[in-house]
Design a protein around this motif. Structure first.
Motif, mmCIF file in Angstrom:
data_model
loop_
_atom_site.group_PDB
_atom_site.id
_atom_site.type_symbol
_atom_site.label_atom_id
_atom_site.label_comp_id
_atom_site.label_asym_id
_atom_site.label_seq_id
_atom_site.Cartn_x
_atom_site.Cartn_y
_atom_site.Cartn_z
ATOM 1 N N TYR A 2 0.861 -1.334 0.055
ATOM 2 C CA TYR A 2 0.220 -0.019 -0.045
ATOM 3 C C TYR A 2 0.898 1.276 0.037
ATOM 4 C CZ TYR A 2 -3.804 -3.050 0.712
ATOM 5 O OH TYR A 2 -4.670 -4.343 0.669
ATOM 6 N N GLU A 41 -0.664 4.088 -2.160
ATOM 7 C CA GLU A 41 -1.674 4.871 -1.795
ATOM 8 C C GLU A 41 -1.123 6.057 -0.935
ATOM 9 O OE1 GLU A 41 -3.489 0.867 -1.753
ATOM 10 O OE2 GLU A 41 -1.641 1.693 -2.198
ATOM 11 N N SER A 66 -3.600 -4.597 -4.470
ATOM 12 C CA SER A 66 -2.642 -3.759 -3.535
ATOM 13 C C SER A 66 -2.247 -2.347 -4.393
ATOM 14 C CB SER A 66 -1.635 -4.546 -3.127
ATOM 15 O OG SER A 66 -1.941 -5.573 -2.373
ATOM 16 N N ILE A 113 -9.054 -0.632 2.104
ATOM 17 C CA ILE A 113 -8.393 -1.818 1.867
ATOM 18 C C ILE A 113 -9.302 -3.041 1.765
ATOM 19 C CG2 ILE A 113 -6.701 -3.466 2.867
ATOM 20 C CD1 ILE A 113 -5.416 -0.570 3.771
#
Length: 158
Positions: free
Chosen positions: A25, A28, A93, A139
């Motif tokens: 992640y 992000e 992901s 998520i």
């Protein structure tokens, strides 16, 4: 047979059961900071996430190779494990969450610019805070969406 299943259930997958999972992640976080950092820094976070996805795929391929020993069709089963893991992880992901955070941040920056008189630096930091705070909420739904997207039961990641 029960001992084998017990051992498999107790085995920790470092790519899914530990903090290493959060490397997937990284992009992000990069997307959340896009308004504040150079684009090259954002792309570097995508490199981290892609390395995580690749490492997980190789790990699953090695496990499939051990599991199938010298049985016929081993190469195919290993290839399926690697490709399945890579595609699933890349979608769950990297691609979908990265796009989601990018759009949340772009929309919030736009709306803050149209609806407030906050200075640009405050709007950018607010956008980053909104993006970071969105990550925990996206998520699991994205994982469930990608997992439920029609993969055959034997190909679904653990």
């Amino acid at each position: 047979m029960d001992q084998i299943q017990e051992k498999a259930s107790k085995e920790v997958d470092i790519y899914r059961d530990t903090w290493v999972r959060f490397l997937g992640y990284a992009n992000e976080v990069g997307e959340a900071f896009r308004a504040l950092v150079p684009v090259s820094a954002v792309w570097a976070t995508y490199a981290v996430a892609t390395m995580y996805v690749s490492a997980d795929a190789v790990d699953k391929g090695k496990k499939a190779a051990v599991e199938h020993g010298d049985n016929p069709g081993k190469t195919t089963k290993v290839a399926v494990a690697v490709v399945d893991t890579f595609v699933w992880q890349a979608l769950a992901s990297v691609a979908i969450p990265g796009f989601t955070i990018n759009r949340v941040c772009a929309a919030s920056l736009y709306l803050l610019g149209r609806t407030t008189r906050l200075p640009l630096s405050v709007r950018k930091w607010t956008t980053t805070a909104i993006g970071l705070s969105t990550i925990p909420f996206i998520i699991h739904p994205i994982d469930r969406f990608v997992l439920g997207s029609g993969l055959p039961a034997g190909l679904q990641p653990a």
